[in-house]
Design an enzyme around this catalytic site. Sequence first.
Site, mmCIF file in Angstrom:
data_model
loop_
_atom_site.group_PDB
_atom_site.id
_atom_site.type_symbol
_atom_site.label_atom_id
_atom_site.label_comp_id
_atom_site.label_asym_id
_atom_site.label_seq_id
_atom_site.Cartn_x
_atom_site.Cartn_y
_atom_site.Cartn_z
ATOM 1 N N LYS A 1 0.886 -1.295 -0.041
ATOM 2 C CA LYS A 1 -0.015 0.073 0.173
ATOM 3 C C LYS A 1 0.902 1.230 0.009
ATOM 4 O O LYS A 1 2.104 1.271 0.572
ATOM 5 C CB LYS A 1 -0.832 0.021 1.320
ATOM 6 C CG LYS A 1 -1.983 0.894 1.288
ATOM 7 C CD LYS A 1 -2.799 0.901 2.379
ATOM 8 C CE LYS A 1 -3.983 2.100 2.482
ATOM 9 N NZ LYS A 1 -4.930 1.497 4.001
ATOM 10 N N SER B 1 -9.443 1.844 3.379
ATOM 11 C CA SER B 1 -8.682 2.858 2.551
ATOM 12 C C SER B 1 -7.636 1.827 1.435
ATOM 13 O O SER B 1 -6.838 2.320 0.804
ATOM 14 C CB SER B 1 -7.877 3.738 3.408
ATOM 15 O OG SER B 1 -6.894 3.030 4.249
ATOM 16 N N SER C 1 -10.070 -0.410 7.261
ATOM 17 C CA SER C 1 -9.356 -0.165 5.986
ATOM 18 C C SER C 1 -8.561 -1.281 5.109
ATOM 19 O O SER C 1 -8.320 -1.102 4.007
ATOM 20 C CB SER C 1 -8.234 0.910 6.147
ATOM 21 O OG SER C 1 -9.108 2.160 6.365
#
Length: 499
Positions: free
Chosen positions: A109, A184, A208
């Site tokens: 990420k 997210s 997330s």
Amino acid sequence: MLDDPGIASAHARNDGVSTLNDEDTRETTVTSISSLSAAELQPLYASGELSPVAVANDALARIERFEPEVNAFTVRDDKVTLAMAEAAEARYLRKEPLGPLDGVPVTIKDNIGVAGWPMRRGSAVGSDAPWPEDAPATARLREAGAVFLGKTTMPEYGWKGVGDSPQSGITRNPWGTGTGPGGSSSGAAVCAALNLGCIHIGTDGAGSVRIPAAFTGVVGLKPTYGRVPAFPVSTMGFLAHLGPLTRTVTDTALAMNAIARPDARDMTAVLDEPLDYVAGLPGGVKGLRLAWSPKLGGDVAVDPEIAALTKAAAMAFQELGATVEEVDPGFADPIETLMTLWGAGAALALRNAGPDDRKRMDPGLVAVAEAGEKVSGTAYVDALLNQRNALAHRMAQFHARFDLLLTPTLPLPAFEVGRDTPAHGGYGEDWTRWTPFTYPFNITQAPAISLPCGLTKAGLPAGLQVIGAFGRDALVLRAAAAFEFARPFARVDAPIKSV
């Protein structure tokens, strides 16, 4: 929907570990690299039937094909990827692999450091300068021989549960490109759904990892806080966990074996001897006491299809030998505690962003940060210590009665892409209103996993959440493996276009 040529059904052995002992299975599997899990790759690499370079090239070709439709990556460097794959292949040729993840393609990420690649955190004002060092999870994967495909998309500073940002634009859900993948860890979930790499490292400050896992039909684990070290530490502090998104529970366990190790850069990292999470997968759930809470005691509006799919999934544990009782854990919605900590964290993240920068940033993030600037030190410490401890104590008492808690991961399926909340208005304008099942367990820091548990009539995934007591990650994964075997997950092999 399962008749759609882009969808396949996944199966696993009772212990959660895939096998390639059958010759016909081997021939079929090897001709379809895009379907292979990390657990299936290693024996093929070891036997010479498949090479890390071939797998990397296959992943890069599919990324090139699908990326215009889903927009899951912020950083790619094919030369670096292929160099890592070539190094892994050389180790296998020497009969010196580094372990079960050697040659396995992974993604990271955008808010996790990778040496030599920028870390923009999804921000329009993020720096393009190369990050100087690997984060702990990245370092452990590099040491294990994993092959880095790139960095994945996220909303700005991970502030919300959907997948758009000023830096990278809109990320789309492969189960229906007119819907969003959640956030997210948006790009990570999309890559997991399409098997663009086998293991995808995300972060989870209020859901997330689990939110996008539920929306995209993959496995998403938020480990006990501290199991996976972080550096730099998130501005969301003790809310923020690191964890993997994968297609299978076994791959999640393999990822945890690599990344759940201490690192001196994180003072909160668990220092216990690392567990073998794969070895802990067999055993099933017979005799366990499970609680099913369809609304966590609140008044949240749960979509009828999601309610039916998740209840059926929860009751399936009875067939596996567990007892399942419908009962709520008995705490009030801790949204005020969350937003006190969340707002203060956002304010810290934007502390150096001046007026010109803020004009380029997500207005919602700026609003949360400005609210956080008004949080008093007393209120912050009260939320950080007293309120968190009270909720954690309540859940410790609950887990003295029940081994695991089951809930829907989310009360709704994926909704219109590019929106923070569904257009029908049933959850207002605040994205946290449709995530009531995830953030309480960031406050308690307990392990929680989202598992795919079926598709709606529109062909969108539903997620079942399994929550354990603090530190009981292995039990959560064991239950997840038993469920995966009993209820094989549907998979999507190419983006499905929708409006």
